[in-house]
Design a protein around this motif. Structure first.
Motif, PDB file in Angstrom:
ATOM      1  N   UNK A  58       0.834  -1.211   0.000  1.00  0.00           N
ATOM      2  CA  UNK A  58       0.000   0.000   0.000  1.00  0.00           C
ATOM      3  C   UNK A  58       0.867   1.258   0.000  1.00  0.00           C
ATOM      4  N   UNK A  59       1.864   1.295   0.864  1.00  0.00           N
ATOM      5  CA  UNK A  59       2.734   2.472   0.934  1.00  0.00           C
ATOM      6  C   UNK A  59       3.540   2.636  -0.349  1.00  0.00           C
ATOM      7  N   UNK A  60       3.935   1.526  -0.965  1.00  0.00           N
ATOM      8  CA  UNK A  60       4.684   1.605  -2.224  1.00  0.00           C
ATOM      9  C   UNK A  60       3.824   2.233  -3.322  1.00  0.00           C
ATOM     10  N   UNK A  61       2.538   1.867  -3.347  1.00  0.00           N
ATOM     11  CA  UNK A  61       1.640   2.476  -4.330  1.00  0.00           C
ATOM     12  C   UNK A  61       1.449   3.958  -4.047  1.00  0.00           C
ATOM     13  N   UNK A  62       1.338   4.302  -2.757  1.00  0.00           N
ATOM     14  CA  UNK A  62       1.190   5.713  -2.398  1.00  0.00           C
ATOM     15  C   UNK A  62       2.468   6.487  -2.728  1.00  0.00           C
ATOM     16  N   UNK A  63       3.606   5.837  -2.549  1.00  0.00           N
ATOM     17  CA  UNK A  63       4.880   6.465  -2.907  1.00  0.00           C
ATOM     18  C   UNK A  63       4.933   6.744  -4.408  1.00  0.00           C
ATOM     19  N   UNK A  64       4.443   5.812  -5.197  1.00  0.00           N
ATOM     20  CA  UNK A  64       4.422   6.005  -6.646  1.00  0.00           C
ATOM     21  C   UNK A  64       3.537   7.193  -7.015  1.00  0.00           C
ATOM     22  N   UNK A  65       2.363   7.297  -6.366  1.00  0.00           N
ATOM     23  CA  UNK A  65       1.471   8.434  -6.633  1.00  0.00           C
ATOM     24  C   UNK A  65       2.128   9.750  -6.226  1.00  0.00           C
ATOM     25  N   UNK A  66       2.857   9.727  -5.117  1.00  0.00           N
ATOM     26  CA  UNK A  66       3.554  10.933  -4.670  1.00  0.00           C
ATOM     27  C   UNK A  66       4.626  11.345  -5.680  1.00  0.00           C
ATOM     28  N   UNK A  67       5.331  10.375  -6.217  1.00  0.00           N
ATOM     29  CA  UNK A  67       6.337  10.661  -7.241  1.00  0.00           C
ATOM     30  C   UNK A  67       5.688  11.238  -8.497  1.00  0.00           C
ATOM     31  N   UNK A  68       4.547  10.681  -8.883  1.00  0.00           N
ATOM     32  CA  UNK A  68       3.851  11.191 -10.068  1.00  0.00           C
ATOM     33  C   UNK A  68       3.471  12.658  -9.879  1.00  0.00           C
ATOM     34  N   UNK A  69       2.932  12.987  -8.714  1.00  0.00           N
ATOM     35  CA  UNK A  69       2.550  14.373  -8.445  1.00  0.00           C
ATOM     36  C   UNK A  69       3.772  15.284  -8.420  1.00  0.00           C
ATOM     37  N   UNK A  70       4.861  14.786  -7.854  1.00  0.00           N
ATOM     38  CA  UNK A  70       6.086  15.579  -7.767  1.00  0.00           C
ATOM     39  C   UNK A  70       6.630  15.902  -9.150  1.00  0.00           C
ATOM     40  N   UNK A  71       6.702  14.903 -10.012  1.00  0.00           N
ATOM     41  CA  UNK A  71       7.246  15.117 -11.351  1.00  0.00           C
ATOM     42  C   UNK A  71       6.287  15.936 -12.217  1.00  0.00           C
ATOM     43  N   UNK A  72       4.977  15.767 -12.007  1.00  0.00           N
ATOM     44  CA  UNK A  72       4.005  16.564 -12.760  1.00  0.00           C
ATOM     45  C   UNK A  72       4.112  18.032 -12.376  1.00  0.00           C
ATOM     46  N   UNK A  73       4.288  18.302 -11.077  1.00  0.00           N
ATOM     47  CA  UNK A  73       4.433  19.685 -10.622  1.00  0.00           C
ATOM     48  C   UNK A  73       5.698  20.310 -11.200  1.00  0.00           C
ATOM     49  N   UNK A  74       6.774  19.529 -11.245  1.00  0.00           N
ATOM     50  CA  UNK A  74       8.025  20.037 -11.811  1.00  0.00           C
ATOM     51  C   UNK A  74       7.868  20.334 -13.296  1.00  0.00           C
ATOM     52  N   UNK A  75       7.138  19.473 -13.998  1.00  0.00           N
ATOM     53  CA  UNK A  75       6.911  19.693 -15.427  1.00  0.00           C
ATOM     54  C   UNK A  75       6.088  20.958 -15.654  1.00  0.00           C
ATOM     55  N   UNK A  76       5.042  21.160 -14.836  1.00  0.00           N
ATOM     56  CA  UNK A  76       4.221  22.363 -14.969  1.00  0.00           C
ATOM     57  C   UNK A  76       5.043  23.615 -14.694  1.00  0.00           C
TER      58      UNK A  76
END
Length: 201
Positions: free
Chosen positions: A169-187
């Motif tokens: 569960x935490x690994x999946x949440x970590x993946x979602x956190x990474x996605x948000x982090x990289x999306x914010x950086x791209x924006x």
């Protein structure tokens, strides 16, 4: 008496050939037909949300929608033929260009997904010669605006799950956190590029 200034009688046969280009061969016509049918099949495989963004006339879109609804092989083949005939009546260049742009976007999304998977694996110690702590330090160094406390917490929980065989569960949440982090950086990068473009003389 023949007018010596009249050149019509001695017209260059090559000029006549240029004025009336040769008809495409039978094999070329078949290749063109097959290409249009393949394009129709590609359209039928796309979701409605993607079709809505493409430059497709209403009658062609209706034919695509009908093709997607049909399940029987024979009827589907006939509808594909009808779609291909409709498509041959329009300029397909804008549609092909839009589809290529869509393919490029899909390929870019796949690369982004793989990048996120690589970072997740690094954070969980699945990469040789790099500890989870070193991976987290590298991530925070490259993304100074990241929530370091949140990432450390998720990393600890995911590593604990991994060592005890619990559901990730935490690994999946970590993946979602990474996605948000990289999306914010791209924006952020896109906003900077847009600002710099506006500032150009």
């Amino acid at each position: 008496m023949i007018d010596q200034n009249d050149h019509s009688a001695s017209a260059d046969p090559d000029d006549a050939a240029d004025a009336f280009p040769p008809e495409p061969s039978k094999s070329q016509r078949k290749r063109d037909t097959d290409a249009v049918r393949a394009l129709g099949e590609e359209l039928a495989a796309l979701p409605a949300s993607t079709l809505d963004t493409l430059p497709i006339p209403d009658d062609v879109r209706s034919a695509v929608d009908e093709l997607q609804r049909i399940s029987r092989h024979g009827a589907k083949k006939r509808q594909l033929g009808y779609l291909a005939r409709r498509m041959r009546q329009i300029d397909l260049a804008p549609l092909r260009a839009a589809l290529e742009k869509e393919r490029n976007a899909a390929r870019l999304e796949i690369r982004r997904h793989h990048l996120l998977e690589q970072w997740r694996d690094r954070l969980l110690g699945k990469v040789a010669e790099e500890t989870p702590a070193a991976a987290l330090t590298a991530l925070l160094d490259s993304h100074t605006g990241a929530d370091s406390q949140r990432l450390r917490q998720l990393q600890r929980q995911a590593l604990a799950e991994q060592s005890t065989g619990k559901p990730p569960r935490a690994a999946r949440e970590l993946f979602r956190e990474l996605r948000q982090l990289f999306a914010a950086a791209q924006d952020e990068h896109a906003a900077i590029d847009e600002t710099n473009t506006r500032d150009l003389p």
